[in-house]
Every structure is written in structure tokens, then in C-alpha cells.
Design a protein around this motif. Structure first.
Motif, PDB file in Angstrom:
ATOM      1  N   GLU A 266       0.882  -1.277   0.136  1.00 26.82           N
ATOM      2  CA  GLU A 266      -0.269   0.000   0.114  1.00 26.82           C
ATOM      3  C   GLU A 266       0.973   1.225   0.015  1.00 26.82           C
ATOM      4  OE1 GLU A 266      -4.067   0.225   2.215  1.00 26.82           O
ATOM      5  OE2 GLU A 266      -2.981  -1.614   3.215  1.00 26.82           O
ATOM      6  N   THR A 267       1.959   1.223   0.976  1.00 19.37           N
ATOM      7  CA  THR A 267       2.953   2.334   0.972  1.00 19.37           C
ATOM      8  C   THR A 267       3.488   2.683  -0.467  1.00 19.37           C
ATOM      9  OG1 THR A 267       2.986   1.847   3.272  1.00 19.37           O
ATOM     10  CG2 THR A 267       4.964   3.419   2.131  1.00 19.37           C
ATOM     11  N   LEU A 268       4.019   1.437  -0.853  1.00 22.40           N
ATOM     12  CA  LEU A 268       4.740   1.453  -2.267  1.00 22.40           C
ATOM     13  C   LEU A 268       3.966   2.054  -3.327  1.00 22.40           C
ATOM     14  CD1 LEU A 268       7.290   0.907  -3.712  1.00 22.40           C
ATOM     15  CD2 LEU A 268       6.258  -1.565  -4.264  1.00 22.40           C
ATOM     16  N   MET A 269       2.578   1.820  -3.393  1.00 24.40           N
ATOM     17  CA  MET A 269       1.518   2.181  -4.333  1.00 24.40           C
ATOM     18  C   MET A 269       1.515   3.804  -4.102  1.00 24.40           C
ATOM     19  SD  MET A 269       0.322   1.275  -7.071  1.00 24.40           S
ATOM     20  CE  MET A 269       0.618  -0.470  -6.708  1.00 24.40           C
ATOM     21  N   ALA A 270       1.235   3.951  -2.751  1.00 24.18           N
ATOM     22  CA  ALA A 270       1.182   5.526  -2.462  1.00 24.18           C
ATOM     23  C   ALA A 270       2.366   6.344  -3.131  1.00 24.18           C
ATOM     24  CB  ALA A 270       0.876   5.733  -1.016  1.00 24.18           C
ATOM     25  N   PHE A 271       3.497   5.793  -2.788  1.00 23.63           N
ATOM     26  CA  PHE A 271       4.792   6.351  -3.281  1.00 23.63           C
ATOM     27  C   PHE A 271       4.572   6.591  -5.066  1.00 23.63           C
ATOM     28  CE2 PHE A 271       8.920   6.322  -5.136  1.00 23.63           C
ATOM     29  CZ  PHE A 271       9.636   7.175  -4.109  1.00 23.63           C
ATOM     30  N   VAL A 272       4.254   5.495  -5.584  1.00 26.14           N
ATOM     31  CA  VAL A 272       4.146   5.580  -6.928  1.00 26.14           C
ATOM     32  C   VAL A 272       2.915   6.514  -7.333  1.00 26.14           C
ATOM     33  CG1 VAL A 272       3.381   4.409  -9.028  1.00 26.14           C
ATOM     34  CG2 VAL A 272       4.708   3.186  -7.347  1.00 26.14           C
ATOM     35  N   LEU A 273       1.859   6.647  -6.547  1.00 24.83           N
ATOM     36  CA  LEU A 273       0.763   7.465  -7.020  1.00 24.83           C
ATOM     37  C   LEU A 273       1.191   9.005  -6.767  1.00 24.83           C
ATOM     38  CD1 LEU A 273      -2.529   5.894  -5.721  1.00 24.83           C
ATOM     39  CD2 LEU A 273      -1.478   5.766  -7.926  1.00 24.83           C
ATOM     40  N   SER A 274       1.958   9.219  -5.782  1.00 25.68           N
ATOM     41  CA  SER A 274       2.471  10.814  -5.543  1.00 25.68           C
ATOM     42  C   SER A 274       3.274  11.130  -6.695  1.00 25.68           C
ATOM     43  CB  SER A 274       3.296  10.645  -4.253  1.00 25.68           C
ATOM     44  OG  SER A 274       4.804   9.911  -4.306  1.00 25.68           O
ATOM     45  N   LEU A 275       4.227  10.210  -7.352  1.00 27.17           N
ATOM     46  CA  LEU A 275       4.961  10.441  -8.519  1.00 27.17           C
ATOM     47  C   LEU A 275       3.996  11.001  -9.670  1.00 27.17           C
ATOM     48  CD1 LEU A 275       7.787   7.825  -8.388  1.00 27.17           C
ATOM     49  CD2 LEU A 275       7.962  10.304  -7.567  1.00 27.17           C
ATOM     50  N   VAL A 276       3.012  10.102  -9.778  1.00 29.12           N
ATOM     51  CA  VAL A 276       1.997  10.490 -10.887  1.00 29.12           C
ATOM     52  C   VAL A 276       1.441  11.753 -10.795  1.00 29.12           C
ATOM     53  CG1 VAL A 276      -0.448   9.775 -12.073  1.00 29.12           C
ATOM     54  CG2 VAL A 276       1.376   8.186 -11.227  1.00 29.12           C
ATOM     55  N   LEU A 277       1.067  12.106  -9.409  1.00 29.48           N
ATOM     56  CA  LEU A 277       0.261  13.495  -9.048  1.00 29.48           C
ATOM     57  C   LEU A 277       1.649  14.564  -9.276  1.00 29.48           C
ATOM     58  CD1 LEU A 277      -1.415  13.168  -5.802  1.00 29.48           C
ATOM     59  CD2 LEU A 277      -2.463  13.983  -7.757  1.00 29.48           C
TER      60      LEU A 277
ATOM     61  N   ASP B 287       3.815  16.038  -0.729  1.00 34.20           N
ATOM     62  CA  ASP B 287       3.339  15.755   0.686  1.00 34.20           C
ATOM     63  C   ASP B 287       3.204  14.385   0.741  1.00 34.20           C
ATOM     64  OD1 ASP B 287       3.457  18.458   1.516  1.00 34.20           O
ATOM     65  OD2 ASP B 287       1.468  18.648   1.458  1.00 34.20           O
ATOM     66  N   ILE B 288       2.435  13.733  -0.086  1.00 37.44           N
ATOM     67  CA  ILE B 288       2.207  12.303  -0.265  1.00 37.44           C
ATOM     68  C   ILE B 288       3.546  11.339  -0.496  1.00 37.44           C
ATOM     69  CG2 ILE B 288       1.221  10.239  -1.462  1.00 37.44           C
ATOM     70  CD1 ILE B 288      -1.200  12.374  -1.979  1.00 37.44           C
ATOM     71  N   LEU B 289       4.581  11.915  -1.193  1.00 39.75           N
ATOM     72  CA  LEU B 289       5.672  11.360  -1.675  1.00 39.75           C
ATOM     73  C   LEU B 289       6.562  11.317  -0.246  1.00 39.75           C
ATOM     74  CD1 LEU B 289       7.849  10.286  -3.490  1.00 39.75           C
ATOM     75  CD2 LEU B 289       8.533  12.939  -3.777  1.00 39.75           C
ATOM     76  N   LYS B 290       6.493  12.577   0.361  1.00 33.67           N
ATOM     77  CA  LYS B 290       7.321  12.590   1.769  1.00 33.67           C
ATOM     78  C   LYS B 290       6.929  11.513   2.757  1.00 33.67           C
ATOM     79  CE  LYS B 290       8.461  15.778   5.404  1.00 33.67           C
ATOM     80  NZ  LYS B 290       8.238  17.062   6.234  1.00 33.67           N
ATOM     81  N   ILE B 291       5.481  11.362   2.896  1.00 29.94           N
ATOM     82  CA  ILE B 291       5.052  10.446   3.905  1.00 29.94           C
ATOM     83  C   ILE B 291       5.102   9.140   3.482  1.00 29.94           C
ATOM     84  CG2 ILE B 291       2.698   9.669   4.861  1.00 29.94           C
ATOM     85  CD1 ILE B 291       1.624  12.409   4.592  1.00 29.94           C
ATOM     86  N   SER B 292       5.002   8.762   2.285  1.00 28.79           N
ATOM     87  CA  SER B 292       5.094   7.293   1.802  1.00 28.79           C
ATOM     88  C   SER B 292       6.785   6.870   1.928  1.00 28.79           C
ATOM     89  CB  SER B 292       4.760   6.887   0.262  1.00 28.79           C
ATOM     90  OG  SER B 292       5.131   8.167  -0.497  1.00 28.79           O
ATOM     91  N   ALA B 293       7.606   7.816   1.470  1.00 30.65           N
ATOM     92  CA  ALA B 293       9.132   7.525   1.407  1.00 30.65           C
ATOM     93  C   ALA B 293       9.327   7.371   3.178  1.00 30.65           C
ATOM     94  CB  ALA B 293       9.823   8.815   0.972  1.00 30.65           C
ATOM     95  N   ASN B 294       8.990   8.122   3.963  1.00 32.56           N
ATOM     96  CA  ASN B 294       9.170   7.743   5.456  1.00 32.56           C
ATOM     97  C   ASN B 294       8.825   6.608   5.784  1.00 32.56           C
ATOM     98  OD1 ASN B 294      10.572  10.327   6.137  1.00 32.56           O
ATOM     99  ND2 ASN B 294       8.726  11.338   6.546  1.00 32.56           N
TER     100      ASN B 294
END
Length: 303
Positions: free
Chosen positions: A77-88, A195-202
Motif C-alpha cells: 500500500e505504501t509502495l503504491m502511494a509512493f508511485v501515485l505521488s509521482l503520478v501527481l 506531501d504524499i511522496l514525503k509521507i510514503s518515503a518515510n
């Protein structure tokens, strides 16, 4: 399993809405002579891709642990959030780049009809509805990928607002409003993505749980019969869940069995009281007479 069912249901609903909106927007843009609405329709189509990503993340995350993944697959889930943040972030740059190009080429901004304006208003209603139902479930089940997808819906809504300002401005003769609105929208989308990139990377780097949850966890351990002190606490996020490692101090005169029972009680209490904690490892150490806290019997944390 129920949390993944909720996430899957709301995501499938979003995919259906986005497919319909994308088709309608592109057709309205072509018929209504609005390049802004065509671009907005393509942006809506990108939501379909991210929602499919959430479904893939759900499918992987709900798989039980195996020999290669002893702690389960929730981090998908976190990995997917990371990918989605890059899309955004890419979408934000694209909106900004296209808007800036139009800003220096106002002669290319065509005067649209009222059709894209009507479709735009309808789209905003549906996109805000998508954001609301998605963020509600995301917060309920603490899903990082679903939260990212919800904000992608919101970014689409804001993109449409920018398109409407541009369309209305063009209809009134103020062509410059289109690229200015698009640029402002792109900045918001970029901020959300970062913001989402920072959270998911952490979280991918074993980010610890919130301080409030840590304090609650410490209090639960200290209020367990037989615990004199919490010497150490470490936590790491694992998707929507988290794992905790604790070192507690107990009476040095008790048996190994009694120490084990105290540790077991601490584990059960924490997992029962804090829903997001998936696993707890408790290490037992003897009460140290040189430790001021243990010696005084005053329960506190020693790190």
C-alpha cells in the motif's frame, strides 16, 4: 480482510465514474471547441490508472505472510502511494507546463461554447463526491494508497475549476485567465504530490508511529501488572499497520515463566487497544537497583 473490501469497493466505484467522465469531457471539449476541457478529460483518465494501482496494492497487501515476506505484504500500500505521488507530481508539472505555454501564446486560446462549461460543473460535483467517499474510507482504514488516490480525485476537481475559469474567461474575452488559473492549479497538485511522496518515503524507511500512539502504548505497558519501567520503545510502520519492539523491566526475583506472562499480557493489551498495531515484541529485563526509576517504583520511561 474487511478493510481491503471497503477500499476495493470505493475504488471500483471511482473507476466507473472516471471512465464516464473522461469520455464525456473529451467529447465536450471537441464539440465545444475547448482544448482546456480535452486536457481535463485526459487528466480524468489518469485517475483510472491510479485507481487501478490501488486495486493492485489491495490485492498484494491482503496476501498472508509467507517465507519471503515474514511480516506480510501490507507495505505494498505504501509502495503504491509512493508511485501515485509521482503520478501527481508529473500531472502537476504537465498542467503547469501547458498553462505557461498558453500564457505566452494567447492567440492559440480558442473561444469555446457553453457546453464545456456545463460539463465542467457536473464534473466538479462528481469529483468532489469521489474525493469525499474515498478519503472517508482511507481515513477509516488508514490506507496510504487510498489517501493518495483521494487527493488525485481532488486534484482533478481543482484542474476542472481552472479549466472552467479559463473557459469562462475566454468566452468573456479574457483569454489570459485560462493559463493563469492552470498555473495556480498545477502548484496545488504539486504540493499534494510532494506531501504524499514525503509521507510514503518515510514509511518505506521504517518511519515510527505518531507520538500520541507511542505515549498511549507506553501507558498501556506501564499499567500492566508486574511492569516497573519501559526501558526502550521502537516502532516501524508497515503499510496501514505497524510493528513495535519494547523492553520492559520486571522484578528480578520472579521466574522466567512469570516474566513471560507479564510480557504476554503487555502484548495482548497493546494489540487489543491500538488497532493499527499488528505485532508487538516484548523483551524482558530484570529490575535494576541502580536505576533510579526502578528503585523508586515510580513508573516512567527511561529513554
Amino acid at each position: 480482510m474487511e478493510r481491503y473490501d471497503e477500499s476495493t469497493n470505493v475504488t471500483i466505484k471511482s473507476i466507473i465514474i472516471n471512465v464516464i467522465l473522461s469520455i464525456i469531457k473529451v467529447i465536450a471539449g471537441i464539440v465545444g471547441n475547448s482544448s482546456a476541457m480535452i486536457a481535463d478529460g485526459i487528466h480524468s483518465a489518469s485517475d483510472i490508472v491510479t485507481s487501478l494501482g490501488v486495486l493492485i496494492g489491495n490485492f498484494i497487501s491482503k496476501k498472508p505472510h509467507d517465507k519471503e515476506h515474514n511480516y506480510g505484504h501490507e507495505r505494498a500500500e505504501t509502495l503504491m502511494a509512493f508511485v501515485l505521488s509521482l503520478v501527481l507530481i508529473v500531472v502537476g508539472f504537465e498542467i503547469g507546463f501547458n498553462s505557461l505555454k498558453l500564457l505566452f501564446n494567447l492567440e492559440k486560446v480558442k473561444t469555446p461554447t457553453i457546453l464545456p462549461l456545463i460539463i465542467g460543473f457536473v464534473s466538479i460535483i462528481f469529483k468532489e463526491y469521489q474525493y469525499y467517499i474515498t478519503i472517508k474510507v482511507a481515513n477509516k482504514i488508514n490506507s496510504p494508497s487510498l489517501k493518495a488516490d483521494a487527493w488525485h480525485h481532488r486534484s482533478d476537481s481543482l484542474s476542472t475549476v481552472g479549466a472552467l475559469i479559463g473557459i469562462a474567461g475566454s468566452m468573456l474575452g479574457f483569454k489570459i485567465l485560462d493559463p493563469i488559473a492552470g498555473t495556480l492549479v498545477s502548484l496545488f497538485v504539486l504540493k499534494v504530490g510532494l506531501d504524499i511522496l514525503k509521507i510514503s518515503a518515510n514509511e518505506l524507511m521504517d518511519y515510527s508511529i505518531e507520538k500520541e500512539d507511542e505515549q498511549k502504548l507506553i501507558n498501556l505497558a506501564l499499567n500492566t501488572n508486574g511492569v516497573y519501567n519501559v526501558k526502550s520503545l521502537k516502532s516501524r510502520r508497515h503499510g496501514a499497520m505497524a510493528y513495535v519492539d519494547l523492553i520492559i523491566c520486571v522484578d528480578s526475583e520472579i521466574s522466567v515463566y512469570e516474566g513471560h506472562e507479564i510480557a504476554h499480557n503487555v502484548e495482548e493489551k497493546i494489540i487489543r487497544e491500538i488497532e493499527k498495531i499488528k505485532g508487538v515484541t516484548v523483551h524482558v529485563e530484570p529490575r535494576n537497583n541502580n536505576c533510579k526509576i526502578c528503585k523508586s517504583n515510580k513508573k516512567n520511561i527511561d529513554f
